[in-house]
Design a protein around this motif. Structure first.
Motif, PDB file in Angstrom:
ATOM      1  N   UNK A 220       0.234 -11.560 -25.612  1.00  0.00           N
ATOM      2  CA  UNK A 220       1.375 -11.260 -24.476  1.00  0.00           C
ATOM      3  C   UNK A 220       2.928 -11.638 -25.039  1.00  0.00           C
ATOM      4  N   UNK A 221       2.826 -12.664 -25.926  1.00  0.00           N
ATOM      5  CA  UNK A 221       4.220 -13.301 -26.168  1.00  0.00           C
ATOM      6  C   UNK A 221       4.505 -12.887 -27.755  1.00  0.00           C
ATOM      7  N   UNK A 222       5.930 -12.998 -28.431  1.00  0.00           N
ATOM      8  CA  UNK A 222       6.043 -12.948 -29.636  1.00  0.00           C
ATOM      9  C   UNK A 222       5.343 -14.095 -30.376  1.00  0.00           C
ATOM     10  N   UNK A 223       5.170 -15.387 -29.818  1.00  0.00           N
ATOM     11  CA  UNK A 223       4.678 -16.486 -30.435  1.00  0.00           C
ATOM     12  C   UNK A 223       2.882 -16.120 -30.397  1.00  0.00           C
ATOM     13  N   UNK A 224       2.623 -15.411 -29.547  1.00  0.00           N
ATOM     14  CA  UNK A 224       1.191 -14.961 -29.806  1.00  0.00           C
ATOM     15  C   UNK A 224       0.751 -14.036 -30.758  1.00  0.00           C
ATOM     16  N   UNK A 225       1.761 -13.159 -30.940  1.00  0.00           N
ATOM     17  CA  UNK A 225       1.732 -12.007 -31.906  1.00  0.00           C
ATOM     18  C   UNK A 225       1.791 -12.857 -33.320  1.00  0.00           C
ATOM     19  N   UNK A 226       2.654 -13.774 -33.647  1.00  0.00           N
ATOM     20  CA  UNK A 226       2.863 -14.249 -34.912  1.00  0.00           C
ATOM     21  C   UNK A 226       1.241 -15.278 -35.062  1.00  0.00           C
ATOM     22  N   UNK A 227       0.735 -15.907 -34.094  1.00  0.00           N
ATOM     23  CA  UNK A 227      -0.434 -16.564 -34.401  1.00  0.00           C
ATOM     24  C   UNK A 227      -1.460 -15.648 -34.650  1.00  0.00           C
ATOM     25  N   UNK A 228      -1.574 -14.481 -34.176  1.00  0.00           N
ATOM     26  CA  UNK A 228      -2.585 -13.678 -34.425  1.00  0.00           C
ATOM     27  C   UNK A 228      -2.355 -13.088 -35.959  1.00  0.00           C
ATOM     28  N   UNK A 229      -1.262 -12.820 -36.283  1.00  0.00           N
ATOM     29  CA  UNK A 229      -1.085 -12.399 -37.740  1.00  0.00           C
ATOM     30  C   UNK A 229      -1.360 -13.669 -38.648  1.00  0.00           C
ATOM     31  N   UNK A 230      -1.161 -14.900 -38.199  1.00  0.00           N
ATOM     32  CA  UNK A 230      -1.528 -15.834 -38.913  1.00  0.00           C
ATOM     33  C   UNK A 230      -3.030 -15.886 -39.404  1.00  0.00           C
ATOM     34  N   UNK A 231      -3.680 -15.862 -38.019  1.00  0.00           N
ATOM     35  CA  UNK A 231      -5.167 -16.228 -38.142  1.00  0.00           C
ATOM     36  C   UNK A 231      -5.719 -14.959 -39.291  1.00  0.00           C
ATOM     37  N   UNK A 232      -5.234 -13.625 -38.952  1.00  0.00           N
ATOM     38  CA  UNK A 232      -5.637 -12.463 -39.667  1.00  0.00           C
ATOM     39  C   UNK A 232      -5.375 -12.628 -41.139  1.00  0.00           C
ATOM     40  N   UNK A 233      -4.106 -13.076 -41.338  1.00  0.00           N
ATOM     41  CA  UNK A 233      -3.721 -13.176 -43.001  1.00  0.00           C
ATOM     42  C   UNK A 233      -4.618 -14.284 -43.482  1.00  0.00           C
ATOM     43  N   UNK A 234      -4.794 -15.487 -42.835  1.00  0.00           N
ATOM     44  CA  UNK A 234      -5.713 -16.522 -43.299  1.00  0.00           C
ATOM     45  C   UNK A 234      -6.999 -15.917 -43.542  1.00  0.00           C
ATOM     46  N   UNK A 235      -7.829 -15.289 -42.481  1.00  0.00           N
ATOM     47  CA  UNK A 235      -9.167 -14.863 -42.835  1.00  0.00           C
ATOM     48  C   UNK A 235      -9.118 -13.889 -43.968  1.00  0.00           C
ATOM     49  N   UNK A 236      -8.140 -13.006 -44.158  1.00  0.00           N
ATOM     50  CA  UNK A 236      -8.161 -12.068 -45.152  1.00  0.00           C
ATOM     51  C   UNK A 236      -8.193 -12.775 -46.720  1.00  0.00           C
ATOM     52  N   UNK A 237      -7.301 -13.928 -46.558  1.00  0.00           N
ATOM     53  CA  UNK A 237      -7.196 -14.605 -47.742  1.00  0.00           C
ATOM     54  C   UNK A 237      -8.708 -15.191 -48.439  1.00  0.00           C
ATOM     55  N   UNK A 238      -9.139 -15.680 -47.209  1.00  0.00           N
ATOM     56  CA  UNK A 238     -10.611 -16.089 -47.382  1.00  0.00           C
ATOM     57  C   UNK A 238     -11.557 -15.086 -47.803  1.00  0.00           C
ATOM     58  N   UNK A 239     -11.455 -14.100 -47.456  1.00  0.00           N
ATOM     59  CA  UNK A 239     -12.172 -12.753 -47.848  1.00  0.00           C
ATOM     60  C   UNK A 239     -11.902 -12.365 -49.209  1.00  0.00           C
ATOM     61  N   UNK A 240     -10.554 -11.989 -49.485  1.00  0.00           N
ATOM     62  CA  UNK A 240     -10.270 -11.662 -50.719  1.00  0.00           C
ATOM     63  C   UNK A 240     -10.130 -12.647 -51.983  1.00  0.00           C
ATOM     64  N   UNK A 241     -10.292 -13.947 -51.724  1.00  0.00           N
ATOM     65  CA  UNK A 241     -10.003 -14.865 -52.585  1.00  0.00           C
ATOM     66  C   UNK A 241      -8.725 -15.314 -52.930  1.00  0.00           C
ATOM     67  N   UNK A 242      -7.718 -15.030 -51.954  1.00  0.00           N
ATOM     68  CA  UNK A 242      -6.073 -15.364 -52.171  1.00  0.00           C
ATOM     69  C   UNK A 242      -6.145 -16.763 -51.743  1.00  0.00           C
TER      70      UNK A 242
END
Length: 280
Positions: A23-45
């Motif tokens: 609902x807010x820009x802060x929430x969007x950024x938090x969601x992006x941060x969670x997605x990127x962190x999960x991707x890094x684990x997934x891809x070995x980054x």
């Protein structure tokens, strides 16, 4: 690799009914941060590379949006089109790739999928919930273009009459030249290991001003980082039908395969058990 055989059986569909947009820009950024962190684990980054990438995205968004920091629709579009790349081998990745990778992998990594679905809700505010392509920006003759690469083993899937869903957002352009640029870059990035392909995507030409013929799940990205791309973005799991395939004897960037596909008018009127495209 797509880990669910159909849209009906996907974890995406389950999460989509359970999760709401950020609902807010802060929430969007938090969601992006969670997605990127999960991707890094997934891809070995490394986590450090992920943190640097997210920080670059946030700084770019702050400069881009300026006084519109609270506009989550603009923020979502800007993040989707950002040219910032996560430093990883063999190819640095933009957020758009990471988001689509989470959708493709589906049940294979639900830690990635959950934040991805939330971002999908935000982007679908553009593609679906508040859509509407005015006549003055409607693609000429209702045709969009997509330039990409395609592994030879998947070419056979795209035969005349094939009806399928795309397990991810599908980015196209009203400009053939821009699509060709993307095809050239993709061909270079894959080190010429795949075939070059130009997709010609047909919308119903009567769409402007005739709601019965207007595609219900595509829209022009108006607030992206690169407005000159004239990007038309289709929502995830959109339905297409192959109308024609022109195979090239030497599918390089100057002589790509050409695949003509027709976009469905309304995804919700299409079957949920259609085949999923193995590549797009």
């Amino acid at each position: 690799v797509q880990n669910s055989p159909t849209f009906a059986e996907s974890a995406f569909l389950t999460h989509y009914h359970q999760v709401e947009m950020a609902p807010t820009s802060a929430d969007v950024h938090a969601t992006v941060r969670a997605l990127v962190a999960a991707y890094c684990t997934h891809a070995g980054v490394s986590p450090a590379a992920g943190e640097a990438f997210v920080t670059a995205l946030e700084n770019e968004a702050a400069a881009f949006l300026d006084s519109n920091l609270s506009d989550v629709d603009r923020l979502a579009q800007q993040l989707w089109t950002s040219g910032q790349r996560l430093s990883c081998a063999p190819t640095p990745r933009e957020l758009s790739f990471i988001l689509n990778e989470a959708i493709r992998v589906d049940r294979g990594n639900e830690a990635m999928l959950r934040p991805a679905v939330q971002l999908v809700h935000n982007l679908n505010q553009l593609c679906v919930d508040r859509r509407g392509i005015e006549a003055d920006v409607f693609p000429p003759d209702g045709r969009c273009f997509r330039g990409a690469v395609l592994p030879t083993e998947h070419l056979g899937f795209f035969h005349r009459g094939q009806r399928y869903r795309v397990p991810g957002f599908l980015a196209t352009s009203r400009l053939k030249g821009k699509a060709t640029e993307f095809m050239n870059h993709a061909f270079k990035d894959c080190r010429r290991q795949h075939c070059a392909v130009l997709w010609r995507v047909q919308l119903h030409p009567c769409g402007p001003g005739h709601s019965a013929y207007a595609c219900k799940h595509v829209n022009l990205v108006r607030h992206g980082a690169f407005p000159e791309e004239n990007e038309y973005l289709f929502a995830p799991y959109s339905v297409f039908t192959v109308r024609n395939v022109e195979r090239s004897q030497a599918p390089r960037t100057g002589e790509p395969h050409v695949i003509d596909i027709e976009a469905a008018i309304d995804n919700e009127c299409e079957g949920e058990y259609l085949s999923l495209a193995p590549w797009y």
